[in-house]
Write an enzyme that holds these catalytic residues in place. Sequence first.
Site, PDB file in Angstrom:
ATOM      1  N   CYS A 148      15.180  -2.324 -38.499  1.00 55.17           N
ATOM      2  CA  CYS A 148      14.725  -3.237 -37.447  1.00 55.17           C
ATOM      3  C   CYS A 148      13.763  -4.285 -37.993  1.00 55.17           C
ATOM      4  O   CYS A 148      13.819  -5.446 -37.597  1.00 55.17           O
ATOM      5  CB  CYS A 148      14.078  -2.459 -36.303  1.00 55.17           C
ATOM      6  N   GLU A 172      -2.566  10.185 -34.345  1.00 52.35           N
ATOM      7  CA  GLU A 172      -2.290  10.093 -35.767  1.00 52.35           C
ATOM      8  C   GLU A 172      -0.931  10.716 -36.110  1.00 52.35           C
ATOM      9  O   GLU A 172      -0.207  10.226 -36.958  1.00 52.35           O
ATOM     10  CB  GLU A 172      -3.418  10.812 -36.511  1.00 52.35           C
ATOM     11  N   CYS A 200      11.391   0.609 -37.712  1.00 56.39           N
ATOM     12  CA  CYS A 200      12.015   1.234 -38.879  1.00 56.39           C
ATOM     13  C   CYS A 200      12.396   0.105 -39.837  1.00 56.39           C
ATOM     14  O   CYS A 200      12.326  -1.072 -39.468  1.00 56.39           O
ATOM     15  CB  CYS A 200      13.237   2.053 -38.458  1.00 56.39           C
ATOM     16  N   GLU A 239      14.205  -2.673 -30.670  1.00 48.90           N
ATOM     17  CA  GLU A 239      14.013  -3.962 -31.350  1.00 48.90           C
ATOM     18  C   GLU A 239      15.340  -4.717 -31.435  1.00 48.90           C
ATOM     19  O   GLU A 239      15.410  -5.923 -31.222  1.00 48.90           O
ATOM     20  CB  GLU A 239      13.460  -3.745 -32.765  1.00 48.90           C
TER      21      GLU A 239
HETATM   22 ZN   LIG Z   1      14.674   0.610 -35.616  1.00 49.08          ZN
END
Ligand SMILES: [Zn+2]
Length: 203
Positions: A110, A39, A107, A79
Amino acid sequence: MLSSLSSTGSYCFSSSEPTTLVWERLPVNFFKFQFRNVEYSSGRNKTFLCYVVEVQGKDGQGQISRGYLEDEHAAAHAEEAFFKTILPTFDPALRYNVTWYVSSSPCAACADRISSTLSKTKNLKMLLLVGRLFMWEEPEIKTALKKLKESGCKLRIMKPQDFEYVWQNFVEQEEGESKAFVPWEDIQENFLYYEEKLAEVLH
Ligand SMILES: [Zn+2]
């Protein structure tokens, strides 16, 4: 014809006896630490991206390639590296099915990169499976993930079976070591937790 796609670990699936090449695999410890769907992802500041790229021509002939990419969040993201190094161009005559197994969700930058690539590449389909959600409480991340869904990207949280798939297909196996995947204690619980959060974000 399909020779333009060069990458580690590609093989033709159209021939009667496909040649499976060995692709570079993730070290066991990287998988165990980085992919764990905890988590709170403290210390896990890297993104690991395992990919399966399936390219098909009109005649049904195709090629599959697999591999993995990693990054530090401070430098170029995995990515982005994928679109720069693995699939920099798309041939309009071919169909591309891309599946990613990523340790955490992208993020905002990306996610936007994926959305815009999907919007301008109609012959590309993407399935994105993530172990954890990255900063999902941030408004800009929520917006980016929604946009990702709207652009046609299928976004899913990795189930225990998906972790097992990555273990079997992308992780180094030491000789003489058991190949069986040993799930961690809270794997199912954490999957359900993130699945609920993702449903809230995409709502
Ligand atoms: Zn990123």
